[in-house]
Each structure stands twice: as structure tokens, then as C-alpha cells.
Design a protein around this motif. Structure first.
Motif, PDB file in Angstrom:
ATOM      1  N   VAL A   1      15.398  49.478  85.253  1.00 19.52           N
ATOM      2  CA  VAL A   1      14.885  50.330  84.186  1.00 19.52           C
ATOM      3  C   VAL A   1      15.371  49.731  82.871  1.00 19.52           C
ATOM      4  O   VAL A   1      16.575  49.599  82.653  1.00 19.52           O
ATOM      5  CB  VAL A   1      15.402  51.785  84.336  1.00 19.52           C
ATOM      6  CG1 VAL A   1      14.888  52.651  83.198  1.00 19.52           C
ATOM      7  CG2 VAL A   1      14.999  52.362  85.682  1.00 19.52           C
ATOM      8  N   GLU A   2      14.442  49.342  82.031  1.00 19.89           N
ATOM      9  CA  GLU A   2      14.785  48.792  80.716  1.00 19.89           C
ATOM     10  C   GLU A   2      15.185  49.939  79.793  1.00 19.89           C
ATOM     11  O   GLU A   2      14.590  51.018  79.829  1.00 19.89           O
ATOM     12  CB  GLU A   2      13.599  48.028  80.124  1.00 19.89           C
ATOM     13  CG  GLU A   2      13.172  46.822  80.919  1.00 19.89           C
ATOM     14  CD  GLU A   2      14.173  45.668  80.848  1.00 19.89           C
ATOM     15  OE1 GLU A   2      14.146  44.832  81.752  1.00 19.89           O
ATOM     16  OE2 GLU A   2      14.988  45.614  79.889  1.00 19.89           O
ATOM     17  N   ALA A   3      16.169  49.713  78.956  1.00 29.03           N
ATOM     18  CA  ALA A   3      16.704  50.771  78.087  1.00 29.03           C
ATOM     19  C   ALA A   3      15.639  51.373  77.178  1.00 29.03           C
ATOM     20  O   ALA A   3      15.660  52.576  76.898  1.00 29.03           O
ATOM     21  CB  ALA A   3      17.860  50.228  77.252  1.00 29.03           C
ATOM     22  N   GLU A   4      14.690  50.561  76.722  1.00 26.50           N
ATOM     23  CA  GLU A   4      13.664  51.059  75.802  1.00 26.50           C
ATOM     24  C   GLU A   4      12.627  51.947  76.480  1.00 26.50           C
ATOM     25  O   GLU A   4      11.837  52.608  75.813  1.00 26.50           O
ATOM     26  CB  GLU A   4      12.981  49.897  75.068  1.00 26.50           C
ATOM     27  CG  GLU A   4      12.227  48.919  75.936  1.00 26.50           C
ATOM     28  CD  GLU A   4      13.049  47.712  76.385  1.00 26.50           C
ATOM     29  OE1 GLU A   4      12.448  46.642  76.553  1.00 26.50           O
ATOM     30  OE2 GLU A   4      14.271  47.830  76.587  1.00 26.50           O
ATOM     31  N   ASP A   5      12.626  52.023  77.823  1.00 22.07           N
ATOM     32  CA  ASP A   5      11.644  52.818  78.561  1.00 22.07           C
ATOM     33  C   ASP A   5      12.144  54.228  78.861  1.00 22.07           C
ATOM     34  O   ASP A   5      11.946  54.752  79.962  1.00 22.07           O
ATOM     35  CB  ASP A   5      11.272  52.099  79.871  1.00 22.07           C
ATOM     36  CG  ASP A   5      10.572  50.772  79.621  1.00 22.07           C
ATOM     37  OD1 ASP A   5       9.948  50.617  78.554  1.00 22.07           O
ATOM     38  OD2 ASP A   5      10.677  49.881  80.487  1.00 22.07           O
ATOM     39  N   TYR A   6      12.753  54.867  77.893  1.00 22.06           N
ATOM     40  CA  TYR A   6      13.356  56.191  78.100  1.00 22.06           C
ATOM     41  C   TYR A   6      12.337  57.319  78.036  1.00 22.06           C
ATOM     42  O   TYR A   6      11.255  57.168  77.472  1.00 22.06           O
ATOM     43  CB  TYR A   6      14.488  56.430  77.095  1.00 22.06           C
ATOM     44  CG  TYR A   6      14.072  56.409  75.641  1.00 22.06           C
ATOM     45  CD1 TYR A   6      13.568  57.553  75.025  1.00 22.06           C
ATOM     46  CD2 TYR A   6      14.201  55.255  74.880  1.00 22.06           C
ATOM     47  CE1 TYR A   6      13.199  57.546  73.697  1.00 22.06           C
ATOM     48  CE2 TYR A   6      13.844  55.238  73.550  1.00 22.06           C
ATOM     49  CZ  TYR A   6      13.335  56.379  72.954  1.00 22.06           C
ATOM     50  OH  TYR A   6      12.963  56.360  71.641  1.00 22.06           O
ATOM     51  N   LEU A   7      12.718  58.485  78.633  1.00 23.24           N
ATOM     52  CA  LEU A   7      11.918  59.704  78.554  1.00 23.24           C
ATOM     53  C   LEU A   7      12.231  60.472  77.277  1.00 23.24           C
ATOM     54  O   LEU A   7      11.345  60.843  76.520  1.00 23.24           O
ATOM     55  CB  LEU A   7      12.217  60.626  79.743  1.00 23.24           C
ATOM     56  CG  LEU A   7      11.760  60.195  81.117  1.00 23.24           C
ATOM     57  CD1 LEU A   7      12.302  61.135  82.182  1.00 23.24           C
ATOM     58  CD2 LEU A   7      10.244  60.126  81.171  1.00 23.24           C
ATOM     59  N   GLU A   8      13.538  60.761  77.088  1.00 24.56           N
ATOM     60  CA  GLU A   8      14.001  61.499  75.922  1.00 24.56           C
ATOM     61  C   GLU A   8      15.284  60.853  75.411  1.00 24.56           C
ATOM     62  O   GLU A   8      16.005  60.219  76.170  1.00 24.56           O
ATOM     63  CB  GLU A   8      14.293  62.961  76.274  1.00 24.56           C
ATOM     64  CG  GLU A   8      13.074  63.762  76.675  1.00 24.56           C
ATOM     65  CD  GLU A   8      13.443  65.199  76.991  1.00 24.56           C
ATOM     66  OE1 GLU A   8      13.240  66.051  76.123  1.00 24.56           O
ATOM     67  OE2 GLU A   8      13.948  65.423  78.103  1.00 24.56           O
TER      68      GLU A   8
ATOM     69  N   ASP B   1      29.946  53.472  69.681  1.00 18.93           N
ATOM     70  CA  ASP B   1      29.855  52.033  69.411  1.00 18.93           C
ATOM     71  C   ASP B   1      29.680  51.133  70.616  1.00 18.93           C
ATOM     72  O   ASP B   1      30.427  50.184  70.819  1.00 18.93           O
ATOM     73  CB  ASP B   1      31.070  51.575  68.586  1.00 18.93           C
ATOM     74  CG  ASP B   1      31.185  52.299  67.261  1.00 18.93           C
ATOM     75  OD1 ASP B   1      30.155  52.739  66.736  1.00 18.93           O
ATOM     76  OD2 ASP B   1      32.311  52.424  66.763  1.00 18.93           O
ATOM     77  N   TRP B   2      28.661  51.384  71.430  1.00 25.69           N
ATOM     78  CA  TRP B   2      28.303  50.482  72.519  1.00 25.69           C
ATOM     79  C   TRP B   2      26.783  50.459  72.676  1.00 25.69           C
ATOM     80  O   TRP B   2      26.085  51.324  72.165  1.00 25.69           O
ATOM     81  CB  TRP B   2      28.987  50.853  73.835  1.00 25.69           C
ATOM     82  CG  TRP B   2      28.838  52.289  74.255  1.00 25.69           C
ATOM     83  CD1 TRP B   2      29.657  53.329  73.939  1.00 25.69           C
ATOM     84  CD2 TRP B   2      27.774  52.843  75.042  1.00 25.69           C
ATOM     85  NE1 TRP B   2      29.174  54.491  74.489  1.00 25.69           N
ATOM     86  CE2 TRP B   2      28.031  54.222  75.169  1.00 25.69           C
ATOM     87  CE3 TRP B   2      26.655  52.311  75.647  1.00 25.69           C
ATOM     88  CZ2 TRP B   2      27.187  55.079  75.878  1.00 25.69           C
ATOM     89  CZ3 TRP B   2      25.818  53.160  76.360  1.00 25.69           C
ATOM     90  CH2 TRP B   2      26.098  54.537  76.472  1.00 25.69           C
ATOM     91  N   ASN B   3      26.285  49.442  73.354  1.00 28.69           N
ATOM     92  CA  ASN B   3      24.851  49.248  73.576  1.00 28.69           C
ATOM     93  C   ASN B   3      24.562  49.151  75.075  1.00 28.69           C
ATOM     94  O   ASN B   3      25.435  48.789  75.855  1.00 28.69           O
ATOM     95  CB  ASN B   3      24.374  47.941  72.923  1.00 28.69           C
ATOM     96  CG  ASN B   3      24.487  47.960  71.416  1.00 28.69           C
ATOM     97  OD1 ASN B   3      24.551  49.007  70.789  1.00 28.69           O
ATOM     98  ND2 ASN B   3      24.498  46.781  70.817  1.00 28.69           N
ATOM     99  N   ILE B   4      23.309  49.438  75.441  1.00 25.73           N
ATOM    100  CA  ILE B   4      22.858  49.242  76.824  1.00 25.73           C
ATOM    101  C   ILE B   4      21.478  48.593  76.808  1.00 25.73           C
ATOM    102  O   ILE B   4      20.636  48.929  75.973  1.00 25.73           O
ATOM    103  CB  ILE B   4      22.869  50.569  77.631  1.00 25.73           C
ATOM    104  CG1 ILE B   4      22.534  50.315  79.093  1.00 25.73           C
ATOM    105  CG2 ILE B   4      21.945  51.596  77.004  1.00 25.73           C
ATOM    106  CD1 ILE B   4      22.876  51.467  80.031  1.00 25.73           C
ATOM    107  N   ASN B   5      21.276  47.651  77.714  1.00 25.69           N
ATOM    108  CA  ASN B   5      20.005  46.937  77.762  1.00 25.69           C
ATOM    109  C   ASN B   5      19.160  47.306  78.984  1.00 25.69           C
ATOM    110  O   ASN B   5      17.949  47.358  78.896  1.00 25.69           O
ATOM    111  CB  ASN B   5      20.243  45.430  77.749  1.00 25.69           C
ATOM    112  CG  ASN B   5      18.965  44.658  77.524  1.00 25.69           C
ATOM    113  OD1 ASN B   5      18.056  45.115  76.870  1.00 25.69           O
ATOM    114  ND2 ASN B   5      18.878  43.472  78.092  1.00 25.69           N
ATOM    115  N   TRP B   6      19.777  47.504  80.132  1.00 25.23           N
ATOM    116  CA  TRP B   6      19.049  47.904  81.326  1.00 25.23           C
ATOM    117  C   TRP B   6      19.986  48.511  82.364  1.00 25.23           C
ATOM    118  O   TRP B   6      21.192  48.386  82.269  1.00 25.23           O
ATOM    119  CB  TRP B   6      18.245  46.764  81.950  1.00 25.23           C
ATOM    120  CG  TRP B   6      18.912  45.439  82.171  1.00 25.23           C
ATOM    121  CD1 TRP B   6      18.714  44.306  81.428  1.00 25.23           C
ATOM    122  CD2 TRP B   6      19.853  45.066  83.197  1.00 25.23           C
ATOM    123  NE1 TRP B   6      19.479  43.270  81.933  1.00 25.23           N
ATOM    124  CE2 TRP B   6      20.180  43.704  83.023  1.00 25.23           C
ATOM    125  CE3 TRP B   6      20.460  45.758  84.253  1.00 25.23           C
ATOM    126  CZ2 TRP B   6      21.068  43.017  83.844  1.00 25.23           C
ATOM    127  CZ3 TRP B   6      21.355  45.081  85.075  1.00 25.23           C
ATOM    128  CH2 TRP B   6      21.645  43.724  84.864  1.00 25.23           C
TER     129      TRP B   6
END
Length: 198
Positions: free
Chosen positions: A30-37, A141-146
Motif C-alpha cells: 500500500v503506497e502512502a499516497e493511496d490513503y482513505l482519510e 517529525d517522521w515520514n512514511i512511504n509504503w
């Protein structure tokens, strides 16, 4: 949602055409940009392998939800592709209203840069079918990509979760990539610095 086959040798892939489509050989990503909400997090271009966008600008209490379809119930190796600005520990919880007892704390050491990625792993019992999963930030202060789900051992589809150490024993990478929710009582230590992800 993409379902990708794990790499197989040519002899394994030619041995059986059904092997490449069986749940044991599939990784659900699941790619991070493909979120529901989404509450509070933002998208930005990622420098991680494969490109696309990551989710960042996280603050304590922010959350993001995803629809995930798993073909078979059981113990899954769940991998999170994350990055964090400093070397401090970052935390989030993976939870779901659809899976009664899912509340998995995930902790990882920061990578030192917004776009320096590593993969952390947890073993979690998950049911088959479609579920809405939520990642809830316990630190800033963290990121997620998938997120990836790989079936380790088929099970009964119980809704309880089991966890590994949560130490983030995934691979480190100096190439860029992105980020990565638990109803356990965990005191949230938020940093006072602003997220200046870019």
C-alpha cells in the motif's frame, strides 16, 4: 493497492503457474499516497526508490487510514518504509475498527534525514478480506512511504495481534524513501521542533 509477487527463480516460476498467484507468494503493498482519510499529515514528493509521494509533516495525534485487502488470514510480516529527521526514536500505532484487538506499537530509530529511508518490520495476526487500517502518530517529525503485508503462516483469521520486538530491525538505506497506530497506554513525547520536511 498493488499485489506484487515475491521474486522467484526461473525454475520456481516455470514449475507451476498457480504458484505465482497463490497468497504465500504475494506481497500486498500500500503506497502512502493511496490513503482513505487523513488528519494532519501531508503529501510530498519522495526521493525513495520507485518515486511517487510519501506522507510527512507528522505531529503527535495525526492519523491516516488505508483500505487493505489480504487474500488469506494468518501471521503477516508487516513492513513499514519510514524516515525521521533526527536520531531519536519515533513511534506510531497500527490499529483498526475492523479488527477488534489490533493495536500494534511500532518504534524505529530516526534515519537522520527526511528522505533517508529504512524498512521496519512487525509480525501481526491479520484476517483475510478487506480492512481499514489506521496509522496514528505518537511522535512528531517522521515520514512514511509504503506498507507491505507478506503472509508468513496461514491462520484462522483471528482478530488478535501478536508483535515482534518492535525494534525496527529492518534494512537501512541511505537512499531516500518515506514514512510510517496502538491503544496501549504509551506516553507521547513530542518534539518541540517544527517539521520542515522537503
Amino acid at each position: 493497492i498493488k499485489i506484487e509477487s515475491l521474486s522467484q527463480s526461473s525454475s520456481e516460476s516455470s514449475a507451476s503457474s498457480s504458484a505465482s498467484s497463490s497468497p504465500e507468494n504475494a506481497v500486498v503493498r500500500v503506497e502512502a499516497e493511496d490513503y482513505l482519510e487523513n488528519y494532519g499529515m501531508q503529501l510530498e514528493p519522495t526521493e525513495d526508490v520507485g518515486g511517487g509521494e510519501n506522507v510527512g509533516w507528522t505531529e503527535t495525534g495525526d492519523w491516516i487510514s488505508y483500505s487493505v485487502y489480504l487474500p488469506e488470514a494468518g501471521e503477516d510480516n508487516v513492513r513499514f518504509r519510514v524516515a525521521g529527521l533526527d536520531d531519536l526514536s519515533d513511534r506510531f500505532v497500527l490499529e483498526s475498527d475492523d479488527i477488534e484487538s489490533l493495536s500494534q506499537l511500532v518504534t524505529f530509530e530516526g534515519t537522520g534525514d527526511w528522505q533517508s529511508w529504512k524498512t521496519v518490520e512487525e509480525t501481526i495476526a491479520l484476517p483475510s478480506g478487506e480492512s481499514a487500517l489506521v496509522i496514528r502518530a505518537l511522535d512528531d517529525d517522521w515520514n512514511i512511504n509504503w506498507i507491505e503485508f507478506e503472509l508468513l503462516s496461514p491462520g484462522s483469521g483471528s482478530s488478535s495481534s501478536t508483535s515482534s520486538s518492535g525494534s525496527g530491525s529492518g534494512e537501512s538505506s541511505s537512499t531516500s524513501s518515506s514514512d510510517a497506530s496502538s491503544s496501549e497506554s504509551v506516553s507521547s513525547s513530542s518534539s518541540s521542533s517544527e517539521n520542515s520536511s522537503s
